[in-house]
Design a protein around this motif. Structure first.
Motif, PDB file in Angstrom:
ATOM      1  N   LEU A   1      -1.431  24.863  -5.477  1.00 33.07           N
ATOM      2  CA  LEU A   1      -1.870  25.275  -6.855  1.00 33.07           C
ATOM      3  C   LEU A   1      -2.905  26.472  -6.649  1.00 33.07           C
ATOM      4  O   LEU A   1      -3.909  26.620  -6.263  1.00 33.07           O
ATOM      5  N   PRO A   2      -1.918  27.617  -7.360  1.00 34.37           N
ATOM      6  CA  PRO A   2      -2.651  28.899  -7.285  1.00 34.37           C
ATOM      7  C   PRO A   2      -4.013  28.940  -7.892  1.00 34.37           C
ATOM      8  O   PRO A   2      -4.218  28.237  -9.037  1.00 34.37           O
ATOM      9  N   ASP A   3      -4.729  29.804  -7.266  1.00 32.78           N
ATOM     10  CA  ASP A   3      -6.159  29.988  -7.827  1.00 32.78           C
ATOM     11  C   ASP A   3      -7.190  28.973  -8.032  1.00 32.78           C
ATOM     12  O   ASP A   3      -7.827  28.749  -8.709  1.00 32.78           O
ATOM     13  N   THR A   4      -6.824  28.099  -6.898  1.00 32.46           N
ATOM     14  CA  THR A   4      -7.565  26.810  -6.882  1.00 32.46           C
ATOM     15  C   THR A   4      -7.977  26.653  -5.524  1.00 32.46           C
ATOM     16  O   THR A   4      -7.212  26.876  -4.461  1.00 32.46           O
ATOM     17  N   PRO A   5      -9.529  26.689  -5.214  1.00 37.24           N
ATOM     18  CA  PRO A   5      -9.858  26.630  -4.052  1.00 37.24           C
ATOM     19  C   PRO A   5      -9.587  25.372  -3.138  1.00 37.24           C
ATOM     20  O   PRO A   5      -9.328  24.283  -3.844  1.00 37.24           O
ATOM     21  N   LEU A   6      -9.600  25.453  -1.878  1.00 40.28           N
ATOM     22  CA  LEU A   6      -9.546  24.448  -1.201  1.00 40.28           C
ATOM     23  C   LEU A   6     -10.511  23.282  -1.186  1.00 40.28           C
ATOM     24  O   LEU A   6     -11.698  23.634  -1.509  1.00 40.28           O
ATOM     25  N   VAL A   7     -10.145  22.193  -1.015  1.00 38.65           N
ATOM     26  CA  VAL A   7     -11.074  21.087  -0.813  1.00 38.65           C
ATOM     27  C   VAL A   7     -11.950  21.257   0.273  1.00 38.65           C
ATOM     28  O   VAL A   7     -11.363  21.170   1.375  1.00 38.65           O
ATOM     29  N   ARG A   8     -13.151  21.317   0.306  1.00 44.48           N
ATOM     30  CA  ARG A   8     -13.973  21.347   1.433  1.00 44.48           C
ATOM     31  C   ARG A   8     -14.966  20.154   1.690  1.00 44.48           C
ATOM     32  O   ARG A   8     -16.206  20.351   1.946  1.00 44.48           O
TER      33      ARG A   8
ATOM     34  N   GLN B   1       0.917  -1.249  -0.033  1.00 44.09           N
ATOM     35  CA  GLN B   1      -0.070   0.007   0.109  1.00 44.09           C
ATOM     36  C   GLN B   1       0.811   1.309  -0.085  1.00 44.09           C
ATOM     37  O   GLN B   1       0.789   2.280  -0.807  1.00 44.09           O
ATOM     38  N   ARG B   2       1.906   1.160   0.871  1.00 40.56           N
ATOM     39  CA  ARG B   2       2.939   2.483   0.935  1.00 40.56           C
ATOM     40  C   ARG B   2       3.748   2.692  -0.435  1.00 40.56           C
ATOM     41  O   ARG B   2       3.542   3.838  -0.892  1.00 40.56           O
ATOM     42  N   LEU B   3       4.034   1.529  -0.962  1.00 42.25           N
ATOM     43  CA  LEU B   3       4.590   1.823  -2.300  1.00 42.25           C
ATOM     44  C   LEU B   3       3.863   2.400  -3.508  1.00 42.25           C
ATOM     45  O   LEU B   3       4.194   3.110  -4.091  1.00 42.25           O
ATOM     46  N   GLY B   4       2.477   1.851  -3.238  1.00 38.20           N
ATOM     47  CA  GLY B   4       1.449   2.292  -4.237  1.00 38.20           C
ATOM     48  C   GLY B   4       1.443   3.737  -3.877  1.00 38.20           C
ATOM     49  O   GLY B   4       1.132   4.628  -4.952  1.00 38.20           O
ATOM     50  N   GLU B   5       1.225   4.039  -2.659  1.00 36.41           N
ATOM     51  CA  GLU B   5       0.803   5.627  -2.427  1.00 36.41           C
ATOM     52  C   GLU B   5       2.050   6.498  -2.783  1.00 36.41           C
ATOM     53  O   GLU B   5       1.784   7.558  -3.333  1.00 36.41           O
ATOM     54  N   LEU B   6       3.341   5.976  -2.650  1.00 34.32           N
ATOM     55  CA  LEU B   6       4.391   6.973  -3.090  1.00 34.32           C
ATOM     56  C   LEU B   6       4.169   7.037  -4.704  1.00 34.32           C
ATOM     57  O   LEU B   6       4.720   8.099  -5.080  1.00 34.32           O
ATOM     58  N   ALA B   7       3.943   5.900  -5.340  1.00 32.60           N
ATOM     59  CA  ALA B   7       3.713   5.963  -6.786  1.00 32.60           C
ATOM     60  C   ALA B   7       2.684   6.811  -7.265  1.00 32.60           C
ATOM     61  O   ALA B   7       2.833   7.845  -8.220  1.00 32.60           O
ATOM     62  N   LEU B   8       1.657   7.000  -6.808  1.00 34.55           N
ATOM     63  CA  LEU B   8       0.673   7.826  -6.830  1.00 34.55           C
ATOM     64  C   LEU B   8       1.014   9.330  -6.577  1.00 34.55           C
ATOM     65  O   LEU B   8       0.713  10.469  -7.216  1.00 34.55           O
TER      66      LEU B   8
ATOM     67  N   VAL C   1      -8.697   5.756   2.325  1.00 39.27           N
ATOM     68  CA  VAL C   1      -9.376   5.623   0.845  1.00 39.27           C
ATOM     69  C   VAL C   1     -10.493   6.659   0.867  1.00 39.27           C
ATOM     70  O   VAL C   1     -10.427   7.493  -0.453  1.00 39.27           O
ATOM     71  N   TRP C   2     -11.169   7.049   1.809  1.00 39.33           N
ATOM     72  CA  TRP C   2     -12.046   8.371   1.487  1.00 39.33           C
ATOM     73  C   TRP C   2     -11.385   9.863   1.333  1.00 39.33           C
ATOM     74  O   TRP C   2     -11.618  10.433   0.500  1.00 39.33           O
ATOM     75  N   VAL C   3     -10.185   9.684   2.213  1.00 43.43           N
ATOM     76  CA  VAL C   3      -9.100  11.055   1.835  1.00 43.43           C
ATOM     77  C   VAL C   3      -8.708  11.173   0.482  1.00 43.43           C
ATOM     78  O   VAL C   3      -8.709  11.941  -0.278  1.00 43.43           O
ATOM     79  N   LEU C   4      -8.150   9.969   0.022  1.00 44.78           N
ATOM     80  CA  LEU C   4      -7.816   9.733  -1.314  1.00 44.78           C
ATOM     81  C   LEU C   4      -8.650   9.762  -2.322  1.00 44.78           C
ATOM     82  O   LEU C   4      -8.249  10.764  -3.419  1.00 44.78           O
ATOM     83  N   ALA C   5      -9.771   9.471  -2.138  1.00 45.03           N
ATOM     84  CA  ALA C   5     -10.901   9.640  -3.129  1.00 45.03           C
ATOM     85  C   ALA C   5     -11.352  11.104  -3.267  1.00 45.03           C
ATOM     86  O   ALA C   5     -11.811  11.639  -4.323  1.00 45.03           O
ATOM     87  N   THR C   6     -11.432  11.715  -1.999  1.00 41.49           N
ATOM     88  CA  THR C   6     -11.816  13.233  -2.046  1.00 41.49           C
ATOM     89  C   THR C   6     -10.851  14.017  -2.683  1.00 41.49           C
ATOM     90  O   THR C   6     -11.148  15.268  -3.453  1.00 41.49           O
ATOM     91  N   LEU C   7      -9.661  14.015  -2.213  1.00 35.86           N
ATOM     92  CA  LEU C   7      -8.605  14.756  -3.045  1.00 35.86           C
ATOM     93  C   LEU C   7      -7.957  14.452  -4.566  1.00 35.86           C
ATOM     94  O   LEU C   7      -7.512  15.136  -5.027  1.00 35.86           O
ATOM     95  N   ARG C   8      -8.281  13.182  -4.749  1.00 33.01           N
ATOM     96  CA  ARG C   8      -8.144  12.567  -6.033  1.00 33.01           C
ATOM     97  C   ARG C   8      -6.594  13.046  -6.486  1.00 33.01           C
ATOM     98  O   ARG C   8      -5.612  12.744  -5.510  1.00 33.01           O
ATOM     99  N   GLU C   9      -6.359  13.792  -7.721  1.00 30.26           N
ATOM    100  CA  GLU C   9      -5.083  14.079  -8.255  1.00 30.26           C
ATOM    101  C   GLU C   9      -4.509  15.237  -7.401  1.00 30.26           C
ATOM    102  O   GLU C   9      -3.305  15.575  -7.667  1.00 30.26           O
ATOM    103  N   ARG C  10      -5.363  15.693  -6.332  1.00 31.43           N
ATOM    104  CA  ARG C  10      -4.452  16.727  -5.523  1.00 31.43           C
ATOM    105  C   ARG C  10      -3.844  16.143  -4.344  1.00 31.43           C
ATOM    106  O   ARG C  10      -3.173  16.871  -3.510  1.00 31.43           O
ATOM    107  N   TRP C  11      -3.813  14.885  -4.082  1.00 35.16           N
ATOM    108  CA  TRP C  11      -3.297  14.232  -3.085  1.00 35.16           C
ATOM    109  C   TRP C  11      -2.011  13.875  -3.277  1.00 35.16           C
ATOM    110  O   TRP C  11      -1.651  13.223  -4.553  1.00 35.16           O
ATOM    111  N   THR C  12      -1.192  14.254  -2.553  1.00 33.90           N
ATOM    112  CA  THR C  12       0.527  14.127  -2.789  1.00 33.90           C
ATOM    113  C   THR C  12       0.956  14.056  -1.143  1.00 33.90           C
ATOM    114  O   THR C  12       0.419  14.359  -0.254  1.00 33.90           O
TER     115      THR C  12
END
Length: 167
Positions: free
Chosen positions: A98-105, A14-21, A81-92
């Motif tokens: 990311l300028p001019d991008t609202p926070l995830v709420r 899981q951790r290795l997969g998360e690092l790749a993501l 998983v809920w956090v990752l699904a919520t942030l999608r491509e913004r999770w790192t």
């Protein structure tokens, strides 16, 4: 193969997969104009998490599993998983603004400012406790608290600056 080894193998994968993501998402965010903030603390976070996992591989295989703590860890994985699904491509794993991008709420961010960190705090303690390693859980909880204090402060400052029109 023991349940402990199976759990550790799954967590490692899981951790290795998360690092790749995280690496993929970081590249994409930077390509969209994202700015990495406060990268100096990142090696300490990596070191704490790598040492935590390596220490578990060293100490836990001979230990029996406490099903209650393992169940708590599994619940934390559902929250992850809920956090990752919520942030999608913004999770790192880095702080990327990311300028001019609202926070995830949405999702867990409706309830907490930093739900991923809450999950990590729980994981750092729950998995060693599942293997009967309370001292290990305590030591790594303190180390994690130290790196999270630095990271959350840096992230909050970066997000405040971004909201005020900075990077």
């Amino acid at each position: 193969m023991s349940l402990t080894v199976i759990v550790l193998a799954l967590v490692t994968a899981q951790r290795l997969g998360e690092l790749a993501l995280a690496r993929r998402n970081t590249r994409a965010l930077l390509a969209r104009g994202g700015v990495e903030v406060a990268p100096g603390h990142y090696p300490a976070i990596v070191a704490v998490h790598a040492a935590w996992l390596a220490g578990l591989w060293l100490l836990a295989p001979a230990q029996p599993v406490d099903p209650r703590w393992l169940a708590a860890f599994v619940v934390l994985q559902a929250l992850r998983v809920w956090v990752l699904a919520t942030l999608r491509e913004r999770w790192t794993t880095r702080i990327i603004v990311l300028p001019d991008t609202p926070l995830v709420r949405t999702g867990p961010y409706r309830l907490l400012s930093h739900p991923n960190y809450a999950v990590v705090i729980g994981e750092i303690a729950a998995l060693p406790l599942a293997f009967g390693l309370p001292v290990f859980a305590g030591i790594f909880s303190l180390l994690n608290a130290a790196v999270l204090a630095v990271r959350i402060r840096a992230e909050q400052a970066a997000l405040a600056e971004s909201a005020a029109g900075g990077p």
